[in-house]
Design a protein around this motif. Structure first.
Motif, mmCIF file in Angstrom:
data_model
loop_
_atom_site.group_PDB
_atom_site.id
_atom_site.type_symbol
_atom_site.label_atom_id
_atom_site.label_comp_id
_atom_site.label_asym_id
_atom_site.label_seq_id
_atom_site.Cartn_x
_atom_site.Cartn_y
_atom_site.Cartn_z
ATOM 1 N N CYS B 433 -40.408 -68.631 47.592
ATOM 2 C CA CYS B 433 -39.252 -69.521 47.462
ATOM 3 C C CYS B 433 -38.018 -68.758 47.003
ATOM 4 O O CYS B 433 -36.911 -68.972 47.503
ATOM 5 N N LYS B 434 -38.222 -67.850 46.071
ATOM 6 C CA LYS B 434 -37.067 -67.085 45.569
ATOM 7 C C LYS B 434 -36.445 -66.261 46.686
ATOM 8 O O LYS B 434 -35.221 -66.198 46.828
ATOM 9 N N GLY B 436 -36.560 -66.940 49.816
ATOM 10 C CA GLY B 436 -35.897 -67.877 50.720
ATOM 11 C C GLY B 436 -34.530 -68.285 50.206
ATOM 12 O O GLY B 436 -33.548 -68.296 50.953
ATOM 13 N N ILE B 437 -34.458 -68.560 48.909
ATOM 14 C CA ILE B 437 -33.175 -68.971 48.333
ATOM 15 C C ILE B 437 -32.152 -67.865 48.507
ATOM 16 O O ILE B 437 -31.002 -68.103 48.886
#
Lengths: 451, 450
Positions: B433-434, B436-437
């Motif tokens: 997720c990190k 992706g952000i």
């Protein structure tokens, strides 16, 4: 830039729409009018334009009213169009609000079709009332588009959603299809309303305001289907000639259109594919979470951890759903509209070429034929004007279109990026909270074990 | 931790080797006969400071894999992979490690070792081997045994296998295991000389016992049930996970196409050009980030797979119990029948059928001397039988006690390992997720500058 425009204006016999104030359309009018009272608006809104060119009268030659060829448009002078761009982008000055909603199915013995409700609110004087509500079907939109193209062959008319979408359509009228179409039709009408020239088109007004029977009778005026088909065939044939003598700037424009069309089509395909892949990912994920729950039923120590993992996965599923719907609402329709636009642009290019071809063929005729030189010269003069108008109209509209395109693409992709950021942020929060609760438990257990 | 009543030859008597070693699945260093308190989860780096009892610690690693060709038993050319096993002893005082042994083994030799352990330690949940063939693959991953990624993952799995044995309080002392690590040539012959294959219970006998046993220990029945459930749920999980991985791969990779098209498009744009181009670059970054993400996840799948295979090891222990219990029941039944026969002969009543009895009836009475002789024989058999029953009973109870102790040990190991695996899965998701952000934030910036 402005200087150039003024110079070309002097040459052109183009007239800002509407010419003299108060001139009525219809009988006695020496020229076909397609944009009624933009001059009024112009005078009101803009502080300048004592420019004489705006009042220059267009040629009274009736031959240019030949209904069997693309009628010469009533060109707005490029200068006034620039000014009107300013006006159009300012939402406070918008005076025509259109919504398309409430699709309804109608069944007759012959066919089934859908109509859409169109509500128009306006403060414009030339409208009889300030609010209108009508029902239209797709065919009516097609008609409107045809009339607009006819009246303004070298303006960039907004695209209509496709007739059908072949892929995976079992039922012509499934809900998603109708909703997508409704949104696209809404966009279509609003783009026309925002267009400095098209917004004053008479057929557009009729479309928005006339009752069903009024519309049918109005439709019957004007060139029939057959004559328009004939036009298309000739147009294709003669446009080839027009390509040869295409001015440099239009060569560039054409080049841009070709490449843009390629790229936007690819982007459309890619975006559709992403949508599909994300959907399939979601389907699998929905099956994934419950397995952890199932497992937790056989375990003792691991129950909580397994259930937590399952709930994280479920939350991520919801975030994925939101991501997907964001994609289908923000990005896909915009990209698809520009795919259709690129087809439109190619058509506009062809029409411009065709107008030019008419001129070129007459010029050719002049160099070879001796007879009727005077008549030919006169005709050539008129055609030169026509080409000039067409080119200028296209140039101005082109700039406007490019600006809009840039804005639309920019905001569509920015929205998509935002949607994705949001998605990952949500998932991150979910998993981080699991981690925290596990570490807390760990610390609890560790402190319990201490003797 | 009780010692199984086994042949002392099997076990090394002097200082047992105390293994250290961190496997990728978070193995704790075992402590032999230490009490529970000395067990440590976490890093294997010298957690044995309390353990002054052992002088040496060893580290085992399967450090390399190599493709080899050779001739098999049927004298046909074949290609196989050989794995380098290195054993290091760690000096207690300064923590330095010295390479003591290094040899090459192939997968079939690992199998041989495990089969041997299964026969000689039926009460132990014997650690499983990594899979022979790649299963639960998602499409991008190759199912080919020669594929370097598969070989690499297998290498790690084999190392894990050895470390599990080395940290098992009982298995670590096995001589054959020791020789596996130290005696390259002749090891196979040594194993075969133990004739362990002959001592293995026949599958048929085991199956028979499973169906016919009347009174197995309830805990084993429950355990069997649990292992079936575990196996079924983990296979299901692995299957769906593979599909999810497949789909995720698709989502990421398609975004890569944006990169190329944006770049081509930027060529015709003046103001938008730069923004498009740099956004396209970020799309490429996004698309290629999935490879590492899924590689990490594959490791999670391997951790689950180990416990999938452990389910079978659990069932093996249950089967042994059922076999022993059945044996016991059969012996008890046999004894009871003989006793009855004896009683009938003594009292003269004939309730039980015996061939001798039948023939006597048909062909005439037997003499009292003959009867006495028969009773004598039966009494001897009964005596023997009672002795046997006693020892079988004892054996059975010992087995249950020892097996259950190991099962408890296993349960705790399982809970620890799986919890850690699940947490590491969460960590992987967080990292994904990190990433992706970051990528999309960069892309958004490029888009907004267009």
């Amino acid at each position: 830039m402005e200087g150039e425009r003024r110079a070309s204006q002097a040459r052109s016999s183009g007239l800002s729409a509407g010419g003299a104030e108060g001139e009525s359309p219809g009988g006695g009018a020496p020229f076909p009018r397609s944009s009624g009272s933009s001059a009024l608006l112009q005078a009101e809104v803009l502080d300048l334009d004592e420019d004489e060119d705006d009042l220059e009268v267009f040629s009274k030659d009736a031959s240019l009213m030949d209904m069997n060829s693309f009628s010469p448009m009533m060109p707005t002078s490029p200068l006034s169009m620039i000014n009107q761009i300013k006006f159009e982008d300012d939402p406070d000055l918008k005076d025509l609000f259109i919504t398309v909603d409430e699709p309804e199915s109608h069944v007759t013995t012959i066919e089934t079709f859908i109509t859409y409700r169109i509500i128009t609110k306006t403060s414009r004087g030339e409208f009889d009332s300030s609010e209108f509500e009508v029902r239209r079907r797709y065919q009516d939109f097609l008609w409107l588009k045809g009339k607009l193209e006819e009246a303004h062959p070298t303006l960039i008319i907004p695209p209509l959603p496709e007739k059908f979408i072949v892929k995976g359509m079992v039922e012509r009228f499934n809900d998603d299809f109708i909703e997508t179409r409704r949104k696209a039709l809404h966009k279509f009408l609003n783009r026309i309303a925002d267009h400095p020239t098209l917004t004053f088109n008479e057929d557009f007004k009729v479309f928005l305001t006339a009752q069903a029977w009024e519309l049918s009778s109005h439709k019957k005026q004007g060139p029939g289907l057959l004559s328009r088909m004939g036009q298309t065939v000739r147009a294709v044939a003669s446009s080839m000639r027009g390509v040869k003598n295409r001015p440099e700037e239009f060569m560039e424009m054409n080049n841009f259109i070709e490449i843009f069309s390629q790229k936007i089509n690819l982007i459309d395909k890619i975006s559709q594919r992403i949508y599909k892949e994300e959907r399939e990912y979601l389907d699998e994920m929905k099956e994934y979470g419950p397995i952890y729950i199932l497992w937790s039923a056989s375990e003792e120590d691991l129950v909580d951890t397994l259930k937590d993992v399952a709930s994280c996965i479920d939350k991520c599923c919801k975030a994925t759903e939101k991501r997907i719907s964001g994609l289908s609402e923000a990005l896909l329709p915009v990209v698809h509209e520009y795919v259709l636009y690129s087809e439109m642009l190619m058509g506009v290019m062809k029409r411009r070429d065709q107008i030019q071809a008419e001129l070129d063929s007459k010029v050719e005729a002049l160099t070879y034929k001796k007879a009727d030189t005077d008549l030919l010269t006169e005709e050539i003069g008129k055609l030169e004007d026509k080409v000039e108008c067409a080119n200028n109209a296209l140039k101005a509209d082109w700039e406007r279109w490019k600006q809009n395109m840039q804005n639309d693409i920019k905001s569509a992709f920015t929205d998509m990026a935002e949607e994705n950021i949001h998605y990952y942020e949500q998932c991150l929060a979910t998993w981080e909270s699991l981690l925290m609760s596990q570490t807390d438990l760990h610390l609890e257990e560790a402190s319990e074990e201490k003797p | 931790m009780e010692q199984a009543p086994l042949d002392p030859e099997r076990q090394l008597q002097p200082a047992p080797l105390e293994p250290l070693g961190r496997t990728v699945s978070g193995l704790e260093a075992a402590v032999g006969e230490e009490a529970e308190g000395a067990r440590h989860a976490g890093s294997g780096v010298d957690t044995m400071t309390e353990n002054n009892f052992w002088l040496k610690k060893i580290e085992i690693s399967v450090s390399e894999a190599e493709k080899r060709t050779g001739r098999n038993t049927m004298n046909m050319q074949e290609t196989y992979t050989a794995y380098l096993i290195e054993t290091r002893s760690v000096e207690h005082t300064d923590g330095q490690s010295v390479l003591t042994d290094s040899l090459w083994r192939r997968y079939s030799e690992f199998e041989l070792l495990r089969n041997y352990l299964l026969v000689y330690y039926p009460h132990i949940v014997v650690p499983p081997l990594p899979e022979k063939r790649a299963e639960f693959v998602w499409h991008k991953l190759s199912a080919d045994n020669m594929d370097p990624d598969f070989v690499e993952r297998r290498r790690i799995g084999l190392e894990n296998f050895l470390l599990r044995i080395a940290s098992h309080p009982i298995l670590c002392r096995d001589k054959i295991f020791y020789l596996f690590l130290t005696q390259e040539g002749n090891w196979k012959e040594t194993v075969n000389e133990t004739t362990f294959q002959l001592k293995a219970d026949s599958r048929l006998k085991a199956l028979n016992a499973t169906f016919r046993v009347k009174n197995p220990d309830k805990r084993f029945t429950e355990l069997k049930h649990y292992s079936d459930e575990l196996q079924s749920v983990i296979s299901h999980l692995l299957r769906v996970r593979a599909r999810v991985a497949d789909r995720l791969y698709g989502v990421y990779k398609v975004h890569g196409n944006y990169g190329r098209v944006f770049s081509e498009w930027s060529a015709i744009e003046k103001e938008m050009g730069d923004g498009l181009q740099s956004a396209g670059h970020h799309m490429d970054v996004y698309a290629s980030s999935i490879d590492d993400i899924l590689e990490d996840e594959e490791h999670y799948a391997d951790q689950l797979k180990e416990y999938l295979f452990y389910a079978e090891a659990l069932r093996a222990v249950c089967r042994k119990h059922e076999l022993m219990q059945y044996d016991l029941e059969m012996a008890a039944q046999d004894l009871a029948s003989k006793k009855q026969q004896c009683e009938e002969l003594a009292t003269g009543t004939v309730r039980t059928f015996s061939l001798k009895g039948m023939t006597t009836k048909l062909f005439g009475q037997e003499t009292p001397e003959q009867r006495e002789a028969r009773i004598k024989v039966l009494e001897e058999q009964i005596n023997e039988g009672e002795q046997q029953l006693k020892s079988k009973n004892l054996e059975g109870r010992e087995f249950v006690k020892n097996a259950w102790a190991d099962i408890e040990r296993f349960k705790e190991q399982k809970n620890r390992d799986l919890k850690e695996a699940l947490i590491s899965y969460a960590v992987m998701q967080i990292s994904m997720c990190k990433k992706g952000i970051q990528v999309w934030t960069n892309a958004k910036e490029c888009f907004s500058k267009m």
